[in-house]
Write an enzyme that holds these catalytic residues in place. Structure first.
Site, mmCIF file in Angstrom:
data_model
loop_
_atom_site.group_PDB
_atom_site.id
_atom_site.type_symbol
_atom_site.label_atom_id
_atom_site.label_comp_id
_atom_site.label_asym_id
_atom_site.label_seq_id
_atom_site.Cartn_x
_atom_site.Cartn_y
_atom_site.Cartn_z
ATOM 1 C CG ASP A 74 -110.503 45.108 22.878
ATOM 2 O OD1 ASP A 74 -110.764 43.962 23.275
ATOM 3 O OD2 ASP A 74 -110.602 46.121 23.597
ATOM 4 N N GLY A 75 -108.702 44.495 18.631
ATOM 5 C CA GLY A 75 -108.616 44.706 17.188
ATOM 6 C C GLY A 75 -109.008 43.467 16.408
ATOM 7 C CG ASN A 147 -114.478 49.933 19.341
ATOM 8 O OD1 ASN A 147 -115.342 49.536 20.118
ATOM 9 N ND2 ASN A 147 -113.205 49.663 19.510
ATOM 10 C CG ASP A 177 -104.380 67.189 15.447
ATOM 11 O OD1 ASP A 177 -104.269 68.267 14.830
ATOM 12 O OD2 ASP A 177 -103.521 66.767 16.250
ATOM 13 C CB THR A 188 -114.120 51.627 26.904
ATOM 14 O OG1 THR A 188 -114.570 50.600 26.013
ATOM 15 C CG2 THR A 188 -115.173 51.862 27.965
ATOM 16 C CE1 TYR A 190 -107.384 58.697 19.119
ATOM 17 C CE2 TYR A 190 -108.634 58.488 17.083
ATOM 18 C CZ TYR A 190 -107.623 59.084 17.811
ATOM 19 O OH TYR A 190 -106.846 60.061 17.243
ATOM 20 C CB SER A 191 -114.244 58.062 22.336
ATOM 21 O OG SER A 191 -114.956 59.095 22.975
ATOM 22 C CG LEU A 192 -111.392 56.155 28.165
ATOM 23 C CD1 LEU A 192 -112.370 56.949 29.012
ATOM 24 C CD2 LEU A 192 -111.311 54.709 28.648
ATOM 25 C CB SER A 193 -107.163 57.544 24.442
ATOM 26 O OG SER A 193 -107.485 57.755 23.070
#
Length: 293
Positions: A74-75, A147, A177, A188, A190-193
């Site tokens: 994905d990156g 994203n 933080d 789906t 960073y927000s999801l994590s």
């Protein structure tokens, strides 16, 4: 048809799959263009057709491609957004990484995927982007994200206070933080994590998700994508980190930023045998429960 290929340097154990992509494309009448830095990496490791060309930047890509093919995770696919920009060239990714929400084609599906592309057996999903604005021109002409845009403390700094405003009205002061502003596509990631909700790509909204909030009553909030967000940072450290997808800058805490929906979107290719829900089930293992059988 013209297909451009973008990729990064990677381990040699991926090379057979890259060769499979090249061979599948070369067996057709497709014109192939490869990102120059990636070409330099693979030219002595792969068997390449003699008539392929290269591209260097977003300026020469439109004349080289009807489709941009991303090789990696994905990156890597997020990197392609800097090349595509507002050209409307559709993008598809073959996943050589781990999870692969955006680069959804598995290595085992390479031949079938190339065949589907050549025969036009796909649909286009238009995805919205975030646009970042500041008086100091952060990220230059790459101030957009597919994203998310993230405000985050530096590794050696204390917790931040991020004052958020929605259309000029005070929303909240986040003691955390950091803060993630994500598109439906980025919901789906960073927000999801960090506990954010999953949003269908067609939804016309964004989500604000705090990173490790100090206030337990602070939760992610979904907002419509036609608003303007503004942020001010208060912190002991004089600097904080700001990201647009995979691009990062260190910013003075006195800098104010605003975020809104970009004026252009990105076209992602979805093969006819896949949907967003099938991707969710495959990647998150939804429905994989012995009680279902």
């Amino acid at each position: 048809m013209k297909i451009a290929i973008y990729g990064r340097d990677f381990n040699d154990n991926v090379l057979p799959f890259v060769q499979q992509v090249i061979d599948a494309l070369a067996s057709t009448k497709i014109e192939i263009a490869i990102y120059r830095k990636f070409f330099s990496f693979v030219e002595k490791k792969l068997v390449l057709p003699e008539n392929l060309t290269t591209f260097d930047s977003h300026q020469d890509l439109p004349s080289k491609a009807d489709i941009l093919l991303s090789l990696g995770g994905d990156g890597t696919l997020l990197d392609t957004i800097s090349f595509v920009r507002d050209s409307q060239i559709p993008v598809i990714g073959i996943n050589f990484g781990r999870l692969g929400f955006l680069a959804s084609i598995n290595k085992a599906e390479i031949s079938a995927a190339i065949n589907a592309l050549v025969n036009g057996q796909y649909t286009i999903d238009e995805r919205s982007l975030l646009n970042l604005e500041s008086k100091i021109g952060l990220f230059g002409d790459e101030n957009f994200a597919l994203n998310d845009i993230t405000i985050h403390r530096r590794d050696n700094s204390a917790m931040m206070i991020i004052h958020a405003y929605l259309n000029g009205e005070f929303l909240n002061s986040y003691w955390a933080d950091g803060l993630i502003i994500a598109t439906p596509t980025g919901s789906t990631a960073y927000s999801l994590s960090c506990g954010g909700p999953i949003i269908l790509p067609s939804a016309q909204n964004f989500v604000i998700t705090p990173v490790a909030p100090h206030n337990l009553n602070v939760r992610p909030i979904i907002i419509p994508d036609d608003v303007e967000l503004a942020f001010e940072v208060e912190a002991r450290s004089t600097k904080f980190l700001l990201t647009c997808d995979s691009r990062t800058e260190t910013v003075d805490r006195n800098v104010k930023i605003s975020i809104n929906k970009a004026k252009f979107g990105i076209n992602l290719i979805r093969l006819n045998n896949e949907t967003f829900l099938t991707t969710l089930r495959n990647k998150l293992l939804w429905g994989i429960d012995t009680r279902n059988y």
